[in-house]
Design an enzyme around this catalytic site. Structure first.
Site, mmCIF file in Angstrom:
data_model
loop_
_atom_site.group_PDB
_atom_site.id
_atom_site.type_symbol
_atom_site.label_atom_id
_atom_site.label_comp_id
_atom_site.label_asym_id
_atom_site.label_seq_id
_atom_site.Cartn_x
_atom_site.Cartn_y
_atom_site.Cartn_z
ATOM 1 C CG ASP A 162 -2.121 -0.878 0.981
ATOM 2 O OD1 ASP A 162 -2.067 -1.490 0.015
ATOM 3 O OD2 ASP A 162 -2.796 -1.277 2.067
ATOM 4 C CD GLU A 167 -24.139 -15.684 -15.427
ATOM 5 O OE1 GLU A 167 -24.058 -14.563 -15.244
ATOM 6 O OE2 GLU A 167 -24.039 -15.824 -16.795
ATOM 7 C CE LYS A 222 -32.644 -11.293 -10.047
ATOM 8 N NZ LYS A 222 -32.675 -10.376 -9.008
ATOM 9 C CD GLU A 275 -27.446 -6.348 -9.929
ATOM 10 O OE1 GLU A 275 -28.291 -6.129 -9.033
ATOM 11 O OE2 GLU A 275 -27.349 -6.606 -11.086
ATOM 12 C CB CYS A 277 -39.403 16.800 26.401
ATOM 13 S SG CYS A 277 -39.525 17.495 24.613
#
Length: 677
Positions: free
Chosen positions: A35, A115, A117, A177, A417
């Site tokens: 990183d 596949e 979903k 997606e 209140c």
């Protein structure tokens, strides 16, 4: 400034290195670069582009996050419509779909691609000559909204396609997606709860709402992910184009996209049924939500022959899993008041079993949602819960409504209140604005003593209620004026307990400025935002005098948060609170220097840790703080991205998983030795 040939070459090289590193990290899940090195190269590229703005290109890694929020989303027409899928809810309906398409063509053998979903939000991506030029929502399938600026923030979406010869391709369209991993969804809701914001009901809604954020910096912070599943190519030699869905998925991976690894090529419906049944239980172990299986005929030639109905492709079907839903009766609608004054209606229902748990309450969010559902006390409703999703009322069965029910009306006065409530323009939430409201006070104290804030041990909900109800505490600053003698007035509070509580309160004065800032409960400011603010403004005086525009300029802080912080410090009562906390001896400034090695790099920079079991001397929070202070990151679950597992006694499944993945393990002593080197 005129760029040199070497600078142009360096910019190209930096982009190539950063794109390769991003692909390895976000798509392949196999990091090839530390990183710290990535950050260094990124800053170098950023600096070169600042010096030579003419070198900036849309596919540069620096262009993922926009500098300014958009004012609106423009409507765009999809080049190829995004059709819905026909649904099937059991194997019998799947067989009926199979028989229907077979009647449309001559008898033929067929392969199916199954596949998962993914339960997210569909988006369409357009690439010209290999460069991402547009990202759009599905919309109505014909017209969507241009969300290109937000799509760029999703790290698993390449800005430039990684494929030989792709720069010569006129146009590539990819559908897939966008979704929120469950761990990220949970973290977002925890942050929103602590900041007094309305929770997302489920990851799908959160993903859709995130994609429509006008400020791409907010989108970037929410860490959306993406799975690609459809590919359309124009302007490429036929020999290079995929002829089947299976080949298209392979090509998408080569281009640099993440493709869900759990797809399967099936030779029969029986194989499909086995796949469907397997994932019905296994999906609960996935790190994202899935609500079914998408089945497609593998052959593109067969797909072309079958074509589309007005709504669906004839060659695909969504085999859905039954939702965790059940009917129950609304026995009451209560209204809770949170620490920010938000009034939240809550449906109290006859207990019902859902997803392995007993559900008796569900949030109704606000008056708009109540009006939308037209929910009333006495109604029979359908309530839904799946996995860790918050229970929600899906609909009212009005045919079963008793004749004497009345529409529910949100109170005009605070139920705690009695003061008038307000609903600000543009907000869905009704709020009590009485700063002295006991509910707000109790909530603010509970937040102040919470684990992520001042972490005052021994102060639970019951004690907070007693302190407020007995008039001992009127603000968080009053906690630091408590004495053992005054605490004796509370139920079940002996001398020893009172002394321990006073010591715990005194110890909280050592908490860092970031925790104090978070503990103040400023609206929209979660623990991460508090950390960002405290790093920029190292003392309360700096933050309280900062301009709103300067606060908004901090990476990770949006306009809404900046406005909330700025306005909070303009309130006299809050300034008085700060003065009292300062007088009590709390840390309202950063006093510690950041520890670095001789070469200026944090010792654990870029390393990811997981802690499991009970350690000999350190608490888990203490270990986390030490690792973070040295530049490391601590996560809750073991994955391929984990570098070290810190192991204590009674380590459980995390140790087994780490061993299976070949992840290095450290004892507490070994970790401390690394930190002391």
């Amino acid at each position: 400034m005129i760029q040199t040939h070497s600078e142009v070459k360096r910019v190209e090289e930096l982009r190539r290195l950063l794109q390769q590193a991003s692909y390895a990290y976000y798509v392949s899940d196999a990091p090839i670069m530390e990183d710290a090195v990535y950050d260094q190269l990124y800053r170098e590229l950023q600096q070169l582009e600042i010096q030579h703005p003419e070198l900036v290109t849309p596919d540069s890694p620096t262009q993922r996050i926009g500098e300014r929020p958009a004012t609106q989303f423009l409507s765009v027409r999809h080049n190829i419509p995004l059709y819905s899928l026909e649904n099937a809810f059991n194997v019998e309906e799947l067989q009926a779909w199979d028989q229907r398409w077979r009647r449309q063509v001559a008898p033929t053998e067929a392969e199916y691609v199954a596949e998962l979903k993914i339960d997210g939000s569909a988006i369409a991506l357009t690439y010209q000559n290999g460069i991402l030029v547009r990202g759009a929502t599905r919309g109505d399938g014909v017209t969507g909204e241009d969300i290109t600026q937000n799509v760029r923030t999703i790290r698993s979406i390449p800005l430039r396609l990684n494929f030989d010869g792709i720069e010569k391709v006129e146009k590539v369209e990819v559908r897939g997606e966008a979704f929120l991993p469950l761990e990220v969804f949970k973290q977002i809701n925890e942050e929103r709860q602590k900041a007094g914001e309305q929770l997302f009901a489920n990851p799908r809604n959160a993903a859709a709402g995130t994609l429509r954020q006008l400020d791409s910096r907010i989108v970037a912070r929410r860490r959306l992910d993406f799975f690609a599943y459809t590919l359309h190519i124009s302007g490429m030699d036929d020999a290079s184009i995929a002829n089947t869905q299976w080949e298209a998925l392979e090509l998408l991976q080569k281009m640099g996209f993440r493709v869900n690894p759990n797809h399967k090529l099936c030779q029969s419906l029986a194989e499909v049924a086995d796949y469907y049944k397997y994932w019905d239980t296994e999906r609960l172990n996935l790190p994202y939500m899935t609500d079914g299986v998408v089945l497609k005929l593998n052959s593109f030639k067969l797909q072309e022959q079958l074509g589309f109905t007005q709504r669906f492709p004839r060659w695909a079907v969504a085999l859905k899993y039954p939702a965790e839903e059940a009917p129950t009766r609304v026995e009451n609608i209560a209204v809770n008041v949170g620490r920010t004054g938000a009034l939240t209606p809550l449906a109290q229902m006859r207990p019902v079993q859902l997803a392995g748990t007993t559900v008796s309450r569900a949030t109704l969010h606000n008056s708009d949602r109540i009006a939308q559902l037209d929910i009333r006390i006495g109604d029979t409703v359908i309530v839904r819960k799946a996995g860790e999703i918050i229970p929600e009322v899906v609909r009212v069965i009005k045919e079963l409504r008793p004749a004497d029910t009345q529409p529910f009306i949100m109170p005009t006065h605070c139920p705690v209140c009695g003061q008038p409530v307000v609903r600000e323009t543009g907000e869905a939430v009704t709020r009590c604005v009485n700063a002295s409201c006991p509910a707000i006070l109790k909530g603010s104290i509970e937040h102040w003593v919470s684990r992520d804030a001042l972490d005052i041990k021994g102060v639970g909900e019951k004690l907070v209620y007693q302190l407020v109800d007995k008039g001992l505490v009127h603000s968080v600053a009053d906690l630091y004026d408590l004495t053992t003698e005054r605490l004796f007035a509370l139920e079940r509070m002996g001398e020893k307990s009172a002394q321990k509580l006073i010591e715990a309160i005194a110890q909280s004065k050592n908490q860092p400025w970031s925790r104090v800032l978070y503990g103040l409960g400023i609206r929209h400011v979660g623990s991460v935002n508090a950390q960002l603010l405290s790093e920029k403004y190292r003392a309360v005086a700096e933050l309280s005098s900062a301009k709103q525009s300067d606060i908004e300029g901090i990476y990770g802080i949006g306009a809404e948060i900046a406005q909330s912080v700025y306005q909070w410090f303009r309130i006299n009562a809050n300034q008085s609170l700060i003065e009292r906390l300062q007088a009590a001896g709390l840390k309202l400034a950063n006093t510690e220097e950041i520890p670095v090695m001789n070469n200026g790099i944090l010792k654990l920079n870029g390393k990811t840790f997981v802690v499991t079991g009970t350690l000999p001397t350190l608490k888990r929070d203490e270990v986390k703080a030490l690792i973070q202070k040295a530049g490391g990151k601590v996560t809750d679950s073991v994955s391929k991205k984990t570098d070290y597992l810190v192991v204590g006694e009674d380590a459980g499944s995390k140790l087994e998983k780490a061993q299976a993945l070949g992840i290095a393990q450290l004892t507490e002593t070994q970790l401390l030795e690394i930190l002391e080197e």
